[in-house]
Write a protein that holds these residues in place. Structure first.
Motif, mmCIF file in Angstrom:
data_model
loop_
_atom_site.group_PDB
_atom_site.id
_atom_site.type_symbol
_atom_site.label_atom_id
_atom_site.label_comp_id
_atom_site.label_asym_id
_atom_site.label_seq_id
_atom_site.Cartn_x
_atom_site.Cartn_y
_atom_site.Cartn_z
ATOM 1 N N ILE A 7 -17.978 -10.144 24.130
ATOM 2 C CA ILE A 7 -18.667 -10.458 22.876
ATOM 3 C C ILE A 7 -17.629 -10.960 21.893
ATOM 4 C CG2 ILE A 7 -19.968 -9.518 20.925
ATOM 5 C CD1 ILE A 7 -21.404 -7.726 22.843
ATOM 6 N N THR A 8 -17.943 -12.080 21.258
ATOM 7 C CA THR A 8 -17.074 -12.677 20.255
ATOM 8 C C THR A 8 -17.806 -12.701 18.922
ATOM 9 O OG1 THR A 8 -16.078 -14.094 21.940
ATOM 10 C CG2 THR A 8 -15.731 -14.734 19.650
ATOM 11 N N ILE A 9 -17.145 -12.232 17.890
ATOM 12 C CA ILE A 9 -17.692 -12.206 16.538
ATOM 13 C C ILE A 9 -16.826 -13.121 15.676
ATOM 14 C CG2 ILE A 9 -18.175 -10.783 14.508
ATOM 15 C CD1 ILE A 9 -19.885 -10.000 16.895
ATOM 16 N N THR A 10 -17.470 -14.039 14.995
ATOM 17 C CA THR A 10 -16.777 -14.904 14.052
ATOM 18 C C THR A 10 -17.378 -14.669 12.679
ATOM 19 O OG1 THR A 10 -16.429 -16.580 15.756
ATOM 20 C CG2 THR A 10 -16.147 -17.290 13.472
ATOM 21 N N ALA A 11 -16.540 -14.250 11.732
ATOM 22 C CA ALA A 11 -17.001 -14.011 10.358
ATOM 23 C C ALA A 11 -16.481 -15.137 9.479
ATOM 24 C CB ALA A 11 -16.505 -12.664 9.859
ATOM 25 N N SER A 12 -17.396 -15.749 8.760
ATOM 26 C CA SER A 12 -17.031 -16.861 7.875
ATOM 27 C C SER A 12 -17.527 -16.584 6.467
ATOM 28 C CB SER A 12 -17.654 -18.163 8.369
ATOM 29 O OG SER A 12 -17.224 -18.464 9.668
ATOM 30 N N LYS A 44 -26.947 -7.667 35.930
ATOM 31 C CA LYS A 44 -27.267 -8.406 34.707
ATOM 32 C C LYS A 44 -28.010 -7.588 33.653
ATOM 33 C CE LYS A 44 -27.064 -12.912 36.819
ATOM 34 N NZ LYS A 44 -27.727 -14.174 37.095
ATOM 35 N N VAL A 45 -28.525 -6.418 34.027
ATOM 36 C CA VAL A 45 -29.268 -5.603 33.060
ATOM 37 C C VAL A 45 -28.626 -4.223 32.880
ATOM 38 C CG1 VAL A 45 -31.487 -4.528 32.515
ATOM 39 C CG2 VAL A 45 -31.432 -6.818 33.512
ATOM 40 N N HIS A 46 -28.565 -3.463 33.942
ATOM 41 C CA HIS A 46 -28.133 -2.076 33.805
ATOM 42 C C HIS A 46 -26.648 -1.936 33.483
ATOM 43 C CE1 HIS A 46 -32.059 -0.644 34.895
ATOM 44 N NE2 HIS A 46 -32.056 -1.437 35.954
ATOM 45 N N CYS A 47 -25.805 -2.706 34.129
ATOM 46 C CA CYS A 47 -24.361 -2.613 33.858
ATOM 47 C C CYS A 47 -24.027 -3.019 32.416
ATOM 48 C CB CYS A 47 -23.568 -3.435 34.868
ATOM 49 S SG CYS A 47 -23.717 -2.806 36.568
ATOM 50 N N PRO A 48 -24.520 -4.160 31.915
ATOM 51 C CA PRO A 48 -24.239 -4.496 30.512
ATOM 52 C C PRO A 48 -24.820 -3.472 29.529
ATOM 53 C CG PRO A 48 -25.016 -6.435 31.674
ATOM 54 C CD PRO A 48 -25.192 -5.273 32.598
ATOM 55 N N THR A 49 -25.960 -2.883 29.879
ATOM 56 C CA THR A 49 -26.554 -1.866 29.010
ATOM 57 C C THR A 49 -25.623 -0.656 28.898
ATOM 58 O OG1 THR A 49 -28.791 -2.592 29.557
ATOM 59 C CG2 THR A 49 -28.557 -0.353 28.707
ATOM 60 N N ILE A 50 -24.956 -0.308 29.983
ATOM 61 C CA ILE A 50 -24.004 0.805 29.968
ATOM 62 C C ILE A 50 -22.746 0.431 29.180
ATOM 63 C CG2 ILE A 50 -22.442 2.180 31.433
ATOM 64 C CD1 ILE A 50 -24.736 2.051 33.567
ATOM 65 N N LEU A 51 -22.268 -0.802 29.327
ATOM 66 C CA LEU A 51 -21.021 -1.236 28.685
ATOM 67 C C LEU A 51 -21.174 -1.515 27.192
ATOM 68 C CD1 LEU A 51 -19.704 -3.720 31.411
ATOM 69 C CD2 LEU A 51 -18.864 -1.410 30.937
ATOM 70 N N PHE A 52 -22.358 -1.960 26.770
ATOM 71 C CA PHE A 52 -22.523 -2.453 25.396
ATOM 72 C C PHE A 52 -22.132 -1.451 24.309
ATOM 73 C CE2 PHE A 52 -24.956 -3.429 21.557
ATOM 74 C CZ PHE A 52 -24.421 -4.667 21.260
ATOM 75 N N PRO A 53 -22.527 -0.178 24.385
ATOM 76 C CA PRO A 53 -22.112 0.738 23.301
ATOM 77 C C PRO A 53 -20.599 0.835 23.135
ATOM 78 C CG PRO A 53 -23.814 1.743 24.655
ATOM 79 C CD PRO A 53 -23.392 0.480 25.356
ATOM 80 N N TYR A 54 -19.867 0.735 24.227
ATOM 81 C CA TYR A 54 -18.409 0.790 24.154
ATOM 82 C C TYR A 54 -17.843 -0.490 23.527
ATOM 83 C CZ TYR A 54 -19.195 4.722 27.223
ATOM 84 O OH TYR A 54 -19.641 5.905 27.746
ATOM 85 N N LEU A 76 -28.671 -4.656 22.041
ATOM 86 C CA LEU A 76 -29.194 -5.829 22.739
ATOM 87 C C LEU A 76 -30.142 -5.378 23.841
ATOM 88 C CD1 LEU A 76 -26.003 -8.051 23.157
ATOM 89 C CD2 LEU A 76 -27.868 -8.342 21.544
ATOM 90 N N ASN A 77 -31.204 -6.132 24.027
ATOM 91 C CA ASN A 77 -32.171 -5.860 25.084
ATOM 92 C C ASN A 77 -31.805 -6.727 26.287
ATOM 93 O OD1 ASN A 77 -34.337 -5.638 26.811
ATOM 94 N ND2 ASN A 77 -35.890 -6.056 25.258
ATOM 95 N N GLU A 79 -32.631 -6.395 29.337
ATOM 96 C CA GLU A 79 -33.811 -6.637 30.184
ATOM 97 C C GLU A 79 -34.558 -7.878 29.692
ATOM 98 O OE1 GLU A 79 -36.269 -6.250 33.290
ATOM 99 O OE2 GLU A 79 -34.842 -4.644 32.928
ATOM 100 N N GLY A 80 -34.759 -7.980 28.385
ATOM 101 C CA GLY A 80 -35.436 -9.147 27.810
ATOM 102 C C GLY A 80 -34.636 -10.427 28.007
ATOM 103 N N ILE A 81 -33.330 -10.336 27.832
ATOM 104 C CA ILE A 81 -32.468 -11.500 28.024
ATOM 105 C C ILE A 81 -32.556 -11.981 29.475
ATOM 106 C CG2 ILE A 81 -30.053 -12.276 28.057
ATOM 107 C CD1 ILE A 81 -29.600 -10.270 25.691
ATOM 108 N N TYR A 82 -32.542 -11.026 30.403
ATOM 109 C CA TYR A 82 -32.627 -11.347 31.831
ATOM 110 C C TYR A 82 -33.960 -12.007 32.152
ATOM 111 C CZ TYR A 82 -32.785 -10.535 36.894
ATOM 112 O OH TYR A 82 -32.893 -10.686 38.253
ATOM 113 N N ARG A 83 -35.041 -11.442 31.647
ATOM 114 C CA ARG A 83 -36.373 -12.003 31.920
ATOM 115 C C ARG A 83 -36.531 -13.398 31.308
ATOM 116 N NH1 ARG A 83 -39.065 -8.424 34.791
ATOM 117 N NH2 ARG A 83 -38.839 -6.218 34.369
ATOM 118 N N ASP A 84 -35.989 -13.595 30.103
ATOM 119 C CA ASP A 84 -36.030 -14.924 29.481
ATOM 120 C C ASP A 84 -35.259 -15.938 30.319
ATOM 121 O OD1 ASP A 84 -37.548 -13.926 27.407
ATOM 122 O OD2 ASP A 84 -35.886 -13.883 25.959
ATOM 123 N N ALA A 85 -34.102 -15.544 30.828
ATOM 124 C CA ALA A 85 -33.301 -16.446 31.669
ATOM 125 C C ALA A 85 -34.043 -16.779 32.952
ATOM 126 C CB ALA A 85 -31.941 -15.819 31.979
#
Length: 96
Positions: A7-12, A44-54, A76-77, A79-85
């Motif tokens: 994840i990349t955050i750019t603040a302007s 694409k769903v469960h692993c990122p869901t586990i990693l995201f809070p960290y 982030l959802n 599951e929704g991102i995966y289904r949209d893709a």
């Protein structure tokens, strides 16, 4: 299997970039007894869901240590991102 979440955050402020923060966080997961489609869903769903809070905590901590205000990333959802893709992929296949 190793799964990485970046994840990349750019603040302007106006036209000036104040900071760029990027976290690439990886985890090693074991998933046995699943077929290929189930493995894809896990990766694409469960692993990122586990990693995201960290990732979220690491970004916030790093930004605050840089004397910037706290960063509150909404969950982030995946599951929704995966289904949209998947829907977009199916739409592309039917268009051809």
């Amino acid at each position: 299997m190793e799964v990485s979440l970046r994840i990349t955050i750019t603040a302007s402020q106006e036209e000036t970039v104040v900071f760029i923060a990027e976290v690439d966080y990886a985890g090693v997961f074991v998933a046995e007894g699943f077929d290929e489609a189930e493995i894809e869903h896990i990766v694409k769903v469960h692993c990122p869901t586990i990693l995201f809070p960290y990732v979220r905590e690491t970004l916030d901590s790093t930004i605050v240590k840089g004397n910037f205000p706290p960063l509150l990333l909404a969950p982030l959802n995946f599951e929704g991102i995966y289904r949209d893709a998947q829907s977009d992929s199916l739409a592309d296949e039917t268009a051809h």
